[in-house]
Design an enzyme around this catalytic site. Structure first.
Site, PDB file in Angstrom:
ATOM      1  CD  GLU A   1      -3.030  -1.026   2.221  1.00 25.79           C
ATOM      2  OE1 GLU A   1      -4.190  -1.391   1.954  1.00 25.79           O
ATOM      3  OE2 GLU A   1      -2.684  -0.626   3.347  1.00 25.79           O
TER       4      GLU A   1
ATOM      5  CB  CYS B   1       3.211   7.572   2.923  1.00 25.46           C
ATOM      6  SG  CYS B   1       3.747   6.467   4.247  1.00 25.46           S
TER       7      CYS B   1
ATOM      8  CB  CYS C   1       2.497  -0.841  13.796  1.00 28.46           C
ATOM      9  SG  CYS C   1       2.654  -0.543  12.024  1.00 28.46           S
TER      10      CYS C   1
END
Length: 400
Positions: free
Chosen positions: A120, A133, A147
């Protein structure tokens, strides 16, 4: 409200011609060497490498036939021997705040028997910048307890070409190449002459410093002035603390550094960020103090996720200030972004403000990061692909 886009098939899927290597991700000397290996004379190869480089990274072409200043026989030779592959777009989601998240699928053109993998990548538009990102690994080995990405086992490292492929594909989708068209989303993506992508952060899936050589190669290409030309001061690499590679990052890649800190003592950090057991706080902070080029104009960013009742007390704030003494730093306070199955809660706003006030009064900038893309699970710590569903045999094949 988030939007899942219907993608034009021709744009979304470009299956590579299996068995031919890609030129994406090669430095200019290696690119020239590849052309020599394809049968182009050494003197000519250097010139052709510069031409191909410009077409790839300035103009964003995906077809050798578009390289109009390259002789047709050479274009055909290159097409017969190489590919200019980019990832397939499995999905593209747009958050209510304009954040975009892509699920990219990679296939290895040189190894047709390898299963595809997915990562992603997230784009965050703001008034004065557009930040991409980028992921460095498929999955992660670090198992940070807060996370979501850490719950996905590591499948493999991404190549330099696959890291750059995320940037190239995002630039195409955002109309960032010559002749490109910006998305019609009501102005959430910056318009006009400015680039849509001005900043790159290595903060996606994976630990960049556990894939150091590929990340280094990709970022050096990204900052090359005759290519993508993304300023090294607008590239930030985030690490959870792989101490041996922190100094080389500053010396060899020369980008901004961010540290995923999240705790002010070893006992808690061992739980939140387990790599701390190998590289404890004292060693990590010493490496930060010695980061090449560190100054008030080139501060290290310390990322600190705010977990309700875990690491958000006044005492934690004061200890954070003490730990960072003599380190030119900025502290990003990150409200925890929930994900299904997580065992943590987000610190209340009043508690975060009190924490930030203590840090600010000590002389450190401590902005509270506004959560972006929560509704599409694109926020910090929420990224995760479905590649973990690969069979054990497939994972072993990808690991070599």
């Amino acid at each position: 409200m988030s939007i899942a886009l219907n993608l034009d098939h021709a744009c979304a899927v470009r299956p590579a011609a299996l068995g031919r290597p890609s030129l994406i991700g090669l430095g200019k000397p290696a690119l020239a060497e590849a052309l020599v290996g394809a049968g182009i004379a050494e003197r000519e190869a250097k010139m052709r490498a510069s031409q191909v480089w410009n077409w790839l990274y300035v103009n964003g072409v995906t077809d050798f036939g578009q390289m109009s200043n390259v002789a047709k026989p050479v274009r055909q030779l290159l097409a017969d021997r190489f590919v200019l592959d980019r990832p397939e777009i499995v999905s593209e989601q747009v958050s209510s705040d304009g954040t975009r998240k892509w699920l990219f699928r990679f296939r290895d053109p040189a190894n047709p028997n390898y299963p595809p993998v997915e990562v992603e990548t997230v784009y965050i538009p703001e008034e004065d910048r557009g930040t991409l990102c980028v992921s460095s690994q498929v999955g992660c080995t670090l198992t940070c307890s807060f996370c979501h990405t850490g719950t996905q086992r590591l499948v493999r490292n991404l190549s330099a070409g696959e890291i750059l492929g995320q940037v190239l594909m995002a630039r195409e989708r955002l109309g960032d190449f010559p002749g490109g068209v910006r998305p019609n989303d009501g102005g959430l993506v910056p318009g006009g002459e400015s680039r849509a992508i001005t900043n790159v952060v290595m903060m996606g899936m994976g630990e960049p410093l556990y894939n150091y050589e590929n990340v280094k190669q990709a970022l050096l290409i990204a900052q090359a002035g005759d290519g993508m030309s993304i300023s090294r001061r607008r590239i930030t690499l985030s690490t959870s603390g792989v101490v041996p590679f922190i100094e080389p990052t500053g010396r060899e890649i020369d980008v901004m550094l961010a540290i995923s800190l999240h705790a002010v003592n070893d006992d808690l950090r061992d739980v939140l960020v387990p790599i701390n057991k190998k590289y404890p706080l004292a060693a990590l902070l010493e490496a930060c103090r010695n980061y090449p080029g560190l100054s008030n104009a080139r501060r290290i960013t310390f990322e600190y996720v705010m977990l309700d009742g875990i690491n958000d007390s006044d005492a934690d704030a004061r200890e954070l200030v003490r730990l960072l003494a003599n380190i030119p730093a900025k502290i990003n306070l990150i409200p925890f972004n929930p994900w299904p199955g997580s065992n943590y809660g987000t610190s209340p706003s009043a508690r975060i403000e009190r924490f930030a006030d203590i840090v600010n009064k000590a002389g450190y900038a401590s902005p509270v990061r506004t959560p972006r893309g929560r509704d599409i699970f694109a926020a910090c710590g929420q990224l995760k692909s479905e590649t973990e569903r690969l069979s054990k045999r497939d994972r072993e094949a990808l690991a070599g």
